[in-house]
Scaffold this motif. Structure first.
Motif, PDB file in Angstrom:
ATOM      1  N   ASN A  28       0.824  -1.204  -0.027  1.00  0.00           N
ATOM      2  CA  ASN A  28       0.019  -0.086   0.079  1.00  0.00           C
ATOM      3  C   ASN A  28       0.806   1.138  -0.097  1.00  0.00           C
ATOM      4  O   ASN A  28       1.475   1.355   0.987  1.00  0.00           O
ATOM      5  CB  ASN A  28      -0.856   0.029   1.219  1.00  0.00           C
ATOM      6  CG  ASN A  28      -1.819   1.087   1.187  1.00  0.00           C
ATOM      7  OD1 ASN A  28      -1.758   2.205   0.720  1.00  0.00           O
ATOM      8  ND2 ASN A  28      -2.938   1.093   1.963  1.00  0.00           N
ATOM      9  N   LEU A  29       0.914   2.026  -1.127  1.00  0.00           N
ATOM     10  CA  LEU A  29       1.788   2.968  -1.163  1.00  0.00           C
ATOM     11  C   LEU A  29       1.120   4.546  -1.183  1.00  0.00           C
ATOM     12  O   LEU A  29       1.732   5.718  -1.241  1.00  0.00           O
ATOM     13  CB  LEU A  29       2.391   3.298  -2.666  1.00  0.00           C
ATOM     14  CG  LEU A  29       3.097   1.837  -2.945  1.00  0.00           C
ATOM     15  CD1 LEU A  29       3.673   2.002  -4.547  1.00  0.00           C
ATOM     16  CD2 LEU A  29       4.321   1.793  -2.199  1.00  0.00           C
ATOM     17  N   LYS A  30      -0.119   4.387  -0.423  1.00  0.00           N
ATOM     18  CA  LYS A  30      -0.806   5.619  -0.288  1.00  0.00           C
ATOM     19  C   LYS A  30      -0.233   6.565   0.614  1.00  0.00           C
ATOM     20  O   LYS A  30       0.069   5.940   1.853  1.00  0.00           O
ATOM     21  CB  LYS A  30      -2.374   5.475   0.175  1.00  0.00           C
ATOM     22  CG  LYS A  30      -3.351   4.565  -0.794  1.00  0.00           C
ATOM     23  CD  LYS A  30      -4.654   4.330  -0.224  1.00  0.00           C
ATOM     24  CE  LYS A  30      -5.354   3.479  -1.075  1.00  0.00           C
ATOM     25  NZ  LYS A  30      -6.447   3.040  -0.464  1.00  0.00           N
ATOM     26  N   GLY A  31      -0.088   7.675   0.183  1.00  0.00           N
ATOM     27  CA  GLY A  31       0.819   8.694   1.001  1.00  0.00           C
ATOM     28  C   GLY A  31       2.228   8.600   1.060  1.00  0.00           C
ATOM     29  O   GLY A  31       2.802   9.456   1.751  1.00  0.00           O
ATOM     30  N   ILE A  32       2.648   7.652   0.470  1.00  0.00           N
ATOM     31  CA  ILE A  32       4.182   7.368   0.476  1.00  0.00           C
ATOM     32  C   ILE A  32       4.613   7.532  -1.040  1.00  0.00           C
ATOM     33  O   ILE A  32       5.872   8.177  -1.372  1.00  0.00           O
ATOM     34  CB  ILE A  32       4.497   5.734   0.670  1.00  0.00           C
ATOM     35  CG1 ILE A  32       4.060   5.535   2.070  1.00  0.00           C
ATOM     36  CG2 ILE A  32       5.857   5.495   0.359  1.00  0.00           C
ATOM     37  CD1 ILE A  32       4.240   4.006   2.672  1.00  0.00           C
TER      38      ILE A  32
END
Length: 115
Positions: A28-32
């Motif tokens: 999960n790369l949300k916000g990254i």
């Protein structure tokens, strides 16, 4: 029809599993990352299997009406990248997976628990 990134991710995971993808991991790369919301990472044990997994992911994206932004590496079948926008699928050949170890590069991402 506009599909949510979560739905797309779940569907392409199923598609990869249908072709017996090994060691499937979702980051999960949300916000990254601005690149994508999810990286789906898996491998096949042969060129043929790598291509079959990538083709099934592409077929599932078509079925969902998701625009594929690109597919790279299909002919060599060492590392096929399928770009579905919010979801990017990496299908490695077993030999290349360890070498590139992209899970380590994105170690600050959360691993999604697959059920």
């Amino acid at each position: 029809m506009n599909q949510s990134p979560d739905h797309i991710m779940n569907e392409v995971v199923k598609a990869a599993e249908d072709k017996k993808a090994h060691n499937l991991v979702v980051l999960n790369l949300k916000g990254i990352s601005l690149v994508a919301d999810y990286f789906v990472i898996c491998h096949g044990n042969s060129d043929t299997q790598v291509q079959a997994i990538a083709q099934e992911v592409r077929r599932k994206a078509d079925e969902l009406g998701v625009t594929m932004r690109g597919m790279e590496g299909f002919d060599t079948a060492r590392w096929v990248l399928v770009d579905l926008g919010d979801v990017v699928v990496h299908v490695f050949h077993r030999d290349e997976r360890e070498y590139y170890n992209i899970e380590r590069l994105w170690s600050d991402a959360k691993v999604v628990e697959l059920v």
